[in-house]
Design a protein around this motif. Sequence first.
Motif, PDB file in Angstrom:
ATOM      1  N   ILE A  95       0.976  -1.203  -0.051  1.00 19.05           N
ATOM      2  CA  ILE A  95       0.083   0.161  -0.076  1.00 19.05           C
ATOM      3  C   ILE A  95       0.927   1.281   0.157  1.00 19.05           C
ATOM      4  N   GLY A  96       0.628   2.355  -0.927  1.00 20.03           N
ATOM      5  CA  GLY A  96       1.318   3.527  -0.899  1.00 20.03           C
ATOM      6  C   GLY A  96       0.507   4.543  -0.160  1.00 20.03           C
ATOM      7  N   TRP A  97       1.334   5.247   0.627  1.00 16.42           N
ATOM      8  CA  TRP A  97       0.758   6.234   1.609  1.00 16.42           C
ATOM      9  C   TRP A  97       1.729   7.410   1.408  1.00 16.42           C
ATOM     10  N   GLU A  98       1.015   8.710   1.497  1.00 13.73           N
ATOM     11  CA  GLU A  98       1.555   9.723   1.375  1.00 13.73           C
ATOM     12  C   GLU A  98       2.575  10.029   2.276  1.00 13.73           C
ATOM     13  N   THR A  99       2.299   9.517   3.819  1.00 15.16           N
ATOM     14  CA  THR A  99       2.953   9.713   4.813  1.00 15.16           C
ATOM     15  C   THR A  99       3.186   8.599   5.707  1.00 15.16           C
TER      16      THR A  99
END
Length: 99
Positions: A54-58
Amino acid sequence: MIYEIAEITIHPGTNAAFEAAVGEAVPLFRRAKGCLSMRLDRTIERPDTYRLVIGWETLEHHTVDFRGSADFQAWRGLVGGFFAEPPKVEHTENAVSGF
């Protein structure tokens, strides 16, 4: 971008049902604050082992916002019964971009 990589081992013979449950959970991630991408990969050599990426901004979008949400509880409700052991979760960030 931060990537959450969760190695998930499921009970043998539950692959189709687990994959369907993860598919049902896609909207939970799509609406999560700071979530940029989500995919589930199955390990070829160990077919009962998956990697949820999962890609998260932060980092905090995952560890604070999502984990503290009702959608996280819904996620665990959908897939938790399939887990043969607790998932192993790590966070990564890009160090070198090749091509």
